[in-house]
Design a protein around this motif. Structure first.
Motif, mmCIF file in Angstrom:
data_model
loop_
_atom_site.group_PDB
_atom_site.id
_atom_site.type_symbol
_atom_site.label_atom_id
_atom_site.label_comp_id
_atom_site.label_asym_id
_atom_site.label_seq_id
_atom_site.Cartn_x
_atom_site.Cartn_y
_atom_site.Cartn_z
ATOM 1 N N PHE A 136 0.831 -1.198 0.000
ATOM 2 C CA PHE A 136 0.000 0.000 0.000
ATOM 3 C C PHE A 136 0.869 1.251 0.000
ATOM 4 O O PHE A 136 0.536 2.233 -0.661
ATOM 5 C CB PHE A 136 -0.968 -0.002 1.182
ATOM 6 C CG PHE A 136 -2.035 1.050 1.063
ATOM 7 C CD1 PHE A 136 -2.948 1.016 0.018
ATOM 8 C CD2 PHE A 136 -2.126 2.079 1.981
ATOM 9 C CE1 PHE A 136 -3.940 1.982 -0.105
ATOM 10 C CE2 PHE A 136 -3.112 3.051 1.868
ATOM 11 C CZ PHE A 136 -4.015 3.004 0.832
ATOM 12 N N ALA A 137 2.003 1.217 0.692
ATOM 13 C CA ALA A 137 2.907 2.380 0.701
ATOM 14 C C ALA A 137 3.419 2.681 -0.703
ATOM 15 O O ALA A 137 3.466 3.846 -1.127
ATOM 16 C CB ALA A 137 4.075 2.134 1.654
ATOM 17 N N GLU A 175 0.510 4.116 -2.732
ATOM 18 C CA GLU A 175 0.220 5.516 -2.394
ATOM 19 C C GLU A 175 1.185 6.466 -3.093
ATOM 20 O O GLU A 175 0.765 7.500 -3.617
ATOM 21 C CB GLU A 175 0.328 5.743 -0.888
ATOM 22 C CG GLU A 175 -0.845 5.248 -0.094
ATOM 23 C CD GLU A 175 -0.689 5.592 1.367
ATOM 24 O OE1 GLU A 175 -1.574 6.300 1.891
ATOM 25 O OE2 GLU A 175 0.309 5.175 1.981
ATOM 26 N N ARG A 216 0.372 6.465 -6.860
ATOM 27 C CA ARG A 216 -0.898 7.140 -7.135
ATOM 28 C C ARG A 216 -0.734 8.652 -6.975
ATOM 29 O O ARG A 216 -1.276 9.429 -7.764
ATOM 30 C CB ARG A 216 -1.977 6.604 -6.179
ATOM 31 C CG ARG A 216 -3.381 7.095 -6.449
ATOM 32 C CD ARG A 216 -4.000 6.452 -7.679
ATOM 33 N NE ARG A 216 -3.816 7.296 -8.835
ATOM 34 C CZ ARG A 216 -3.912 6.902 -10.106
ATOM 35 N NH1 ARG A 216 -4.206 5.661 -10.412
ATOM 36 N NH2 ARG A 216 -3.725 7.728 -11.100
ATOM 37 N N MET A 217 0.015 9.077 -5.940
ATOM 38 C CA MET A 217 0.248 10.502 -5.745
ATOM 39 C C MET A 217 0.980 11.083 -6.954
ATOM 40 O O MET A 217 0.604 12.137 -7.461
ATOM 41 C CB MET A 217 1.071 10.737 -4.480
ATOM 42 C CG MET A 217 1.300 12.199 -4.178
ATOM 43 S SD MET A 217 2.417 12.440 -2.789
ATOM 44 C CE MET A 217 3.870 11.598 -3.387
ATOM 45 N N LEU A 271 2.575 12.477 2.143
ATOM 46 C CA LEU A 271 2.289 11.116 2.602
ATOM 47 C C LEU A 271 2.234 11.020 4.127
ATOM 48 O O LEU A 271 1.786 10.014 4.657
ATOM 49 C CB LEU A 271 3.314 10.135 2.036
ATOM 50 C CG LEU A 271 3.248 9.942 0.527
ATOM 51 C CD1 LEU A 271 4.415 9.094 0.042
ATOM 52 C CD2 LEU A 271 1.924 9.315 0.116
ATOM 53 N N THR A 330 -5.001 0.527 -9.083
ATOM 54 C CA THR A 330 -6.167 1.330 -8.720
ATOM 55 C C THR A 330 -7.449 0.584 -9.066
ATOM 56 O O THR A 330 -8.413 0.580 -8.286
ATOM 57 C CB THR A 330 -6.115 2.702 -9.418
ATOM 58 O OG1 THR A 330 -4.907 3.369 -9.024
ATOM 59 C CG2 THR A 330 -7.311 3.563 -9.054
#
Length: 175
Positions: A57-58, A61, A64-65, A83, A131
């Motif tokens: 997940f890290a 993230e 995705r950012m 974050l 996603t």
């Protein structure tokens, strides 16, 4: 798959808190432990969705950012701030993503001490696939209608009261 327990251990913990005379803290303890357990359950589903894509997940993230930015690039310091994790954690995540060819580091064009993180084409493809996988999880969390919005509202109030963020200033600013 989560092993279904015959007894709710959080309810049992509350019973024990009350039996020991800690009535004033029992609801708070139950709330904290419930949040922690809910996070564990949510992350188990997230991890299962991302594992086939070799992402945590890290890492998701961060990808995705980057994908949300206009040019797929952001200064490393900005990534750390957005974050809300320690710089060492972000650096470790970036190293793994760079090793996998999903991001690359570039020198900052105006600050010789800073680095830019840049999303590669492979990174964009992987985060789009991830996603889609996560949206399947997010679309069916198992809550009743309206529960998710209510839960987010309650947690946002808790976060705001804990100093995590401030309400936006009124627009336009008062005279």
């Amino acid at each position: 798959m989560v092993k279904r327990l015959r007894v709710d251990p959080i309810a049992e913990a509350k019973r024990q808190w009350l039996a020991h005379g800690w009535d004033a803290a029992a609801d708070g303890m139950t709330t904290v432990i419930s949040l922690v357990r809910a996070q564990q359950l949510a992350f188990a589903r997230i991890d299962a969705a991302l594992r086939p894509l070799d992402l945590t997940f890290a890492r998701f993230e961060l990808l995705r950012m980057l994908a949300f930015t206009r040019e797929g690039r952001i200064p490393l310091a900005s990534a750390v701030a957005r974050l809300q994790v320690h710089a060492t954690s972000v650096t470790s995540t970036v190293e793994r993503l760079a090793r996998d060819g999903l991001v690359r580091r570039e020198p900052h064009p105006t600050d010789g001490r800073a680095a830019l993180l840049v999303l590669t084409d492979a990174g964009r493809a992987r985060v789009d696939e991830a996603t889609t996988a996560l949206n399947a999880v997010f679309a069916d969390l198992g809550f009743d209608d309206g529960d998710e919005r209510e839960l987010v509202r309650i947690i946002a109030r808790f976060r705001r009261n804990a100093g995590d963020f401030a309400d936006p200033a009124p627009q336009p600013p008062p005279l």
